[in-house]
Structures are given as structure tokens and as C-alpha cells.
Design a protein around this motif. Structure first.
Motif, PDB file in Angstrom:
ATOM      1  N   MET A   1       0.951  -1.163   0.133  1.00  0.00           N
ATOM      2  CA  MET A   1      -0.032  -0.076  -0.159  1.00  0.00           C
ATOM      3  C   MET A   1       0.986   1.193  -0.174  1.00  0.00           C
ATOM      4  O   MET A   1       1.785   1.356   0.664  1.00  0.00           O
ATOM      5  CB  MET A   1      -0.837  -0.080   1.299  1.00  0.00           C
ATOM      6  N   SER A   2       0.464   2.171  -0.882  1.00  0.00           N
ATOM      7  CA  SER A   2       1.240   3.477  -0.665  1.00  0.00           C
ATOM      8  C   SER A   2       0.623   4.322   0.268  1.00  0.00           C
ATOM      9  O   SER A   2      -0.274   4.286   0.880  1.00  0.00           O
ATOM     10  CB  SER A   2       1.112   4.139  -2.320  1.00  0.00           C
ATOM     11  N   ILE A   3       1.419   5.544   0.342  1.00  0.00           N
ATOM     12  CA  ILE A   3       0.967   6.631   1.514  1.00  0.00           C
ATOM     13  C   ILE A   3      -0.490   7.117   0.935  1.00  0.00           C
ATOM     14  O   ILE A   3      -1.336   7.229   1.868  1.00  0.00           O
ATOM     15  CB  ILE A   3       1.929   7.530   1.691  1.00  0.00           C
ATOM     16  N   HIS A   4      -0.597   7.145  -0.336  1.00  0.00           N
ATOM     17  CA  HIS A   4      -1.846   7.763  -0.902  1.00  0.00           C
ATOM     18  C   HIS A   4      -3.150   6.468  -0.205  1.00  0.00           C
ATOM     19  O   HIS A   4      -4.171   7.236   0.069  1.00  0.00           O
ATOM     20  CB  HIS A   4      -1.863   7.859  -2.296  1.00  0.00           C
ATOM     21  N   ASP A   5      -2.737   5.451  -0.601  1.00  0.00           N
ATOM     22  CA  ASP A   5      -3.833   4.730  -0.135  1.00  0.00           C
ATOM     23  C   ASP A   5      -4.133   4.649   1.244  1.00  0.00           C
ATOM     24  O   ASP A   5      -5.474   4.365   1.884  1.00  0.00           O
ATOM     25  CB  ASP A   5      -3.422   2.913  -0.459  1.00  0.00           C
ATOM     26  N   LEU A   6      -3.225   4.764   2.361  1.00  0.00           N
ATOM     27  CA  LEU A   6      -3.449   4.807   3.774  1.00  0.00           C
ATOM     28  C   LEU A   6      -4.068   5.964   4.099  1.00  0.00           C
ATOM     29  O   LEU A   6      -4.926   6.191   4.867  1.00  0.00           O
ATOM     30  CB  LEU A   6      -1.899   4.615   4.408  1.00  0.00           C
ATOM     31  N   LEU A   7      -3.717   7.104   3.343  1.00  0.00           N
ATOM     32  CA  LEU A   7      -4.640   8.504   3.513  1.00  0.00           C
ATOM     33  C   LEU A   7      -6.070   8.373   3.357  1.00  0.00           C
ATOM     34  O   LEU A   7      -6.850   8.928   3.996  1.00  0.00           O
ATOM     35  CB  LEU A   7      -3.944   9.571   2.930  1.00  0.00           C
ATOM     36  N   ILE A   8      -6.187   7.781   2.044  1.00  0.00           N
ATOM     37  CA  ILE A   8      -7.783   7.647   1.872  1.00  0.00           C
ATOM     38  C   ILE A   8      -8.440   6.572   2.811  1.00  0.00           C
ATOM     39  O   ILE A   8      -9.547   6.931   3.254  1.00  0.00           O
ATOM     40  CB  ILE A   8      -7.581   6.846   0.433  1.00  0.00           C
ATOM     41  N   ALA A   9      -7.911   5.526   3.230  1.00  0.00           N
ATOM     42  CA  ALA A   9      -8.242   4.698   4.484  1.00  0.00           C
ATOM     43  C   ALA A   9      -8.571   5.452   5.559  1.00  0.00           C
ATOM     44  O   ALA A   9      -9.665   5.214   6.215  1.00  0.00           O
ATOM     45  CB  ALA A   9      -7.478   3.805   4.453  1.00  0.00           C
ATOM     46  N   LEU A  10      -7.668   6.470   5.928  1.00  0.00           N
ATOM     47  CA  LEU A  10      -7.864   7.201   7.324  1.00  0.00           C
ATOM     48  C   LEU A  10      -8.861   8.225   7.098  1.00  0.00           C
ATOM     49  O   LEU A  10      -9.674   8.417   7.973  1.00  0.00           O
ATOM     50  CB  LEU A  10      -6.568   7.893   7.673  1.00  0.00           C
ATOM     51  N   VAL A  11      -9.161   8.859   5.852  1.00  0.00           N
ATOM     52  CA  VAL A  11     -10.348   9.686   5.565  1.00  0.00           C
ATOM     53  C   VAL A  11     -11.561   8.910   5.735  1.00  0.00           C
ATOM     54  O   VAL A  11     -12.601   9.443   6.223  1.00  0.00           O
ATOM     55  CB  VAL A  11     -10.054  10.367   4.205  1.00  0.00           C
ATOM     56  N   VAL A  12     -11.650   7.972   4.983  1.00  0.00           N
ATOM     57  CA  VAL A  12     -12.968   7.148   4.978  1.00  0.00           C
ATOM     58  C   VAL A  12     -13.324   6.665   6.602  1.00  0.00           C
ATOM     59  O   VAL A  12     -14.391   6.875   6.869  1.00  0.00           O
ATOM     60  CB  VAL A  12     -12.824   5.854   4.161  1.00  0.00           C
ATOM     61  N   ILE A  13     -12.160   6.137   7.430  1.00  0.00           N
ATOM     62  CA  ILE A  13     -12.493   5.575   8.600  1.00  0.00           C
ATOM     63  C   ILE A  13     -13.084   6.806   9.541  1.00  0.00           C
ATOM     64  O   ILE A  13     -13.643   6.695  10.226  1.00  0.00           O
ATOM     65  CB  ILE A  13     -11.307   4.927   9.236  1.00  0.00           C
ATOM     66  N   THR A  14     -12.392   7.874   9.290  1.00  0.00           N
ATOM     67  CA  THR A  14     -12.722   9.128  10.082  1.00  0.00           C
ATOM     68  C   THR A  14     -14.124   9.390   9.681  1.00  0.00           C
ATOM     69  O   THR A  14     -14.821  10.176  10.752  1.00  0.00           O
ATOM     70  CB  THR A  14     -11.626  10.346  10.086  1.00  0.00           C
ATOM     71  N   ALA A  15     -14.419   9.761   8.544  1.00  0.00           N
ATOM     72  CA  ALA A  15     -15.759   9.963   8.080  1.00  0.00           C
ATOM     73  C   ALA A  15     -16.980   9.127   8.663  1.00  0.00           C
ATOM     74  O   ALA A  15     -17.919   9.590   9.138  1.00  0.00           O
ATOM     75  CB  ALA A  15     -15.849  10.247   6.774  1.00  0.00           C
ATOM     76  N   LEU A  16     -16.741   7.695   8.748  1.00  0.00           N
ATOM     77  CA  LEU A  16     -17.583   6.860   9.287  1.00  0.00           C
ATOM     78  C   LEU A  16     -17.796   6.918  10.586  1.00  0.00           C
ATOM     79  O   LEU A  16     -18.774   7.012  11.356  1.00  0.00           O
ATOM     80  CB  LEU A  16     -16.881   5.448   9.054  1.00  0.00           C
ATOM     81  N   ARG A  17     -16.473   7.367  11.340  1.00  0.00           N
ATOM     82  CA  ARG A  17     -16.602   7.479  12.849  1.00  0.00           C
ATOM     83  C   ARG A  17     -17.276   8.940  13.308  1.00  0.00           C
ATOM     84  O   ARG A  17     -18.130   9.186  14.265  1.00  0.00           O
ATOM     85  CB  ARG A  17     -15.235   7.713  13.650  1.00  0.00           C
ATOM     86  N   VAL A  18     -17.073   9.947  12.338  1.00  0.00           N
ATOM     87  CA  VAL A  18     -17.986  11.194  12.515  1.00  0.00           C
ATOM     88  C   VAL A  18     -19.209  11.028  12.216  1.00  0.00           C
ATOM     89  O   VAL A  18     -20.264  11.732  12.944  1.00  0.00           O
ATOM     90  CB  VAL A  18     -16.996  12.178  11.890  1.00  0.00           C
ATOM     91  N   PHE A  19     -19.934  10.632  11.280  1.00  0.00           N
ATOM     92  CA  PHE A  19     -21.141  10.554  10.651  1.00  0.00           C
ATOM     93  C   PHE A  19     -22.049   9.253  11.110  1.00  0.00           C
ATOM     94  O   PHE A  19     -23.251   9.616  11.057  1.00  0.00           O
ATOM     95  CB  PHE A  19     -21.206  10.810   9.309  1.00  0.00           C
ATOM     96  N   THR A  20     -21.412   8.269  11.705  1.00  0.00           N
ATOM     97  CA  THR A  20     -22.322   7.303  12.110  1.00  0.00           C
ATOM     98  C   THR A  20     -23.445   7.571  13.040  1.00  0.00           C
ATOM     99  O   THR A  20     -24.423   7.317  13.000  1.00  0.00           O
ATOM    100  CB  THR A  20     -21.315   6.096  12.476  1.00  0.00           C
TER     101      THR A  20
END
Length: 66
Positions: A1-20
Motif C-alpha cells: 500500500m502506498s501512502i496515498h492509499d493509507l490516507l484515503i483509508a484514514l479519511v474514510v474511517i474518520t468520516a464513518l466515525r464522525v457521521f455514524t
């Protein structure tokens, strides 16, 4: 995984935690309103009268507290 993929995963996880919690509260509120409207319709049909088309619903706490 590249750093770009890790950042995308972090953004998705954060959005899920915020909006759930908001999605959960909205879903609970919509289901609660649907149950009230359905019960009103059933009571109107049982009494042989038509239920009012629109009724005011009391405010619902976002966390389900009373």
C-alpha cells in the motif's frame, strides 16, 4: 500500500466515525415517525374514520433520551 492509499483509508474511517451517530439518530427518528403515523392510520381505520393527514410530532432527542 502506498501512502496515498493509507490516507484515503484514514479519511474514510474518520468520516464513518464522525457521521455514524448522525445517521443512526436520523434513522431512529424516521422510523419513530413512521411508527407514529402508521399507528395513527391504523387507529383511524379501526374507528371507521380517516386519520388526519398531517399531525405534529413531538421533538425527538438525537440520542433517544427522554
Amino acid at each position: 500500500m502506498s501512502i496515498h492509499d493509507l490516507l484515503i483509508a484514514l479519511v474514510v474511517i474518520t468520516a464513518l466515525r464522525v457521521f455514524t451517530p448522525d445517521v443512526r439518530a436520523l434513522t431512529r427518528r424516521l422510523l419513530s415517525a413512521g411508527v407514529r403515523i402508521g399507528a395513527t392510520e391504523l387507529m383511524g381505520e379501526a374507528a371507521g374514520t380517516s386519520a388526519p393527514a398531517a399531525t405534529a410530532l413531538p421533538p425527538v432527542s438525537p440520542r433517544g433520551e427522554k
